[in-house]
Design a protein around this motif. Structure first.
Motif, PDB file in Angstrom:
ATOM      1  N   UNK A   5      22.700  51.388  60.237  1.00  0.00           N
ATOM      2  CA  UNK A   5      22.488  51.825  61.579  1.00  0.00           C
ATOM      3  C   UNK A   5      21.331  52.325  61.453  1.00  0.00           C
ATOM      4  N   UNK A   6      21.083  52.577  62.676  1.00  0.00           N
ATOM      5  CA  UNK A   6      20.864  53.774  63.046  1.00  0.00           C
ATOM      6  C   UNK A   6      20.453  55.233  62.658  1.00  0.00           C
ATOM      7  N   UNK A   7      21.712  55.564  62.170  1.00  0.00           N
ATOM      8  CA  UNK A   7      21.939  57.077  61.566  1.00  0.00           C
ATOM      9  C   UNK A   7      21.474  57.236  60.495  1.00  0.00           C
ATOM     10  N   UNK A   8      21.044  55.926  59.589  1.00  0.00           N
ATOM     11  CA  UNK A   8      20.870  55.663  58.005  1.00  0.00           C
ATOM     12  C   UNK A   8      19.729  56.509  57.790  1.00  0.00           C
ATOM     13  N   UNK A   9      18.547  56.119  58.652  1.00  0.00           N
ATOM     14  CA  UNK A   9      17.248  56.747  58.930  1.00  0.00           C
ATOM     15  C   UNK A   9      17.296  58.487  58.769  1.00  0.00           C
ATOM     16  N   UNK A  10      16.685  58.841  58.377  1.00  0.00           N
ATOM     17  CA  UNK A  10      16.977  60.934  57.533  1.00  0.00           C
ATOM     18  C   UNK A  10      18.126  61.064  57.094  1.00  0.00           C
ATOM     19  N   UNK A  11      19.009  60.899  56.728  1.00  0.00           N
ATOM     20  CA  UNK A  11      20.148  61.159  55.974  1.00  0.00           C
ATOM     21  C   UNK A  11      19.373  61.200  54.481  1.00  0.00           C
ATOM     22  N   UNK A  12      20.670  61.812  54.246  1.00  0.00           N
ATOM     23  CA  UNK A  12      21.235  61.758  52.884  1.00  0.00           C
ATOM     24  C   UNK A  12      21.811  60.666  51.788  1.00  0.00           C
ATOM     25  N   UNK A  13      22.324  59.827  52.492  1.00  0.00           N
ATOM     26  CA  UNK A  13      22.510  58.247  52.203  1.00  0.00           C
ATOM     27  C   UNK A  13      21.762  58.011  51.365  1.00  0.00           C
ATOM     28  N   UNK A  14      22.645  57.105  49.990  1.00  0.00           N
ATOM     29  CA  UNK A  14      21.662  56.428  48.799  1.00  0.00           C
ATOM     30  C   UNK A  14      22.387  54.853  49.359  1.00  0.00           C
ATOM     31  N   UNK A  15      20.713  54.278  48.738  1.00  0.00           N
ATOM     32  CA  UNK A  15      20.325  53.181  48.500  1.00  0.00           C
ATOM     33  C   UNK A  15      21.219  51.842  46.979  1.00  0.00           C
ATOM     34  N   UNK A  16      21.497  51.247  46.641  1.00  0.00           N
ATOM     35  CA  UNK A  16      22.099  50.730  45.728  1.00  0.00           C
ATOM     36  C   UNK A  16      21.011  49.263  45.904  1.00  0.00           C
ATOM     37  N   UNK A  17      20.985  48.439  44.474  1.00  0.00           N
ATOM     38  CA  UNK A  17      20.510  47.634  44.107  1.00  0.00           C
ATOM     39  C   UNK A  17      19.572  46.650  45.086  1.00  0.00           C
ATOM     40  N   UNK A  18      21.185  45.682  45.877  1.00  0.00           N
ATOM     41  CA  UNK A  18      20.602  45.016  46.755  1.00  0.00           C
ATOM     42  C   UNK A  18      19.372  45.761  47.854  1.00  0.00           C
TER      43      UNK A  18
END
Length: 142
Positions: A5-18
């Motif tokens: 989603x648009x709010x993800x960029x610049x956030x401190x959320x993590x990504x996984x292996x996928x």
């Protein structure tokens, strides 16, 4: 890349292996082959694949789980006699310049761990096995 989603960029959320494998493909990095392990106890069944991966020149294996949410990178596998097996685990959260490899080991950032201790038997895991494509290998040699 359009998968968040648009709010993800610049956030401190993590990504996984996928997502990491998608990023590798999108940005032309090493190839990332995914392997899903439904339960951590099933990792014993993947040791031969991991050993072959590293023996064949494969790169670090990114690991993420659900109940075990501590991301880790595998750098090697050692299978002993019987059911004894170890993985060389790197904590990818380290940053900075270490004074020596022994400093990293002493602080717990990298080290050999028994498979049964390194993985939660009830957690699922996604593994992203990285390797260079034949074109990338050729460019490295040139």
């Amino acid at each position: 890349m359009g998968d968040k989603p648009p709010g993800f960029r610049g956030s401190r959320d993590w990504i996984g292996c996928v997502e990491a494998s998608l990023c590798l493909a999108h940005f032309g990095g090493p190839q990332g082959r995914l392997c899903h392990v439904p339960r951590g106890v099933g990792l014993h069944g993947e040791l031969e694949r991991l050993y072959s991966h590293f023996a064949g020149g494969g790169g670090p294996v990114m690991v993420g789980g659900d109940a075990d949410a501590r991301s880790k990178a595998l750098l090697g596998v050692c299978v002993g006699s019987g059911t004894e097996a170890y993985v060389l685990v790197l904590d990818p959260h380290y940053w900075g310049t270490p004074k020596s490899p022994s400093e990293l080991q002493a602080a717990g950032w990298v080290g050999w761990q028994e498979v049964s201790a390194a993985f939660d038997p009830k957690s699922f895991y996604n593994l992203c096995l990285t390797s260079l494509s034949s074109q990338q290998q050729q460019r490295t040699l040139d």
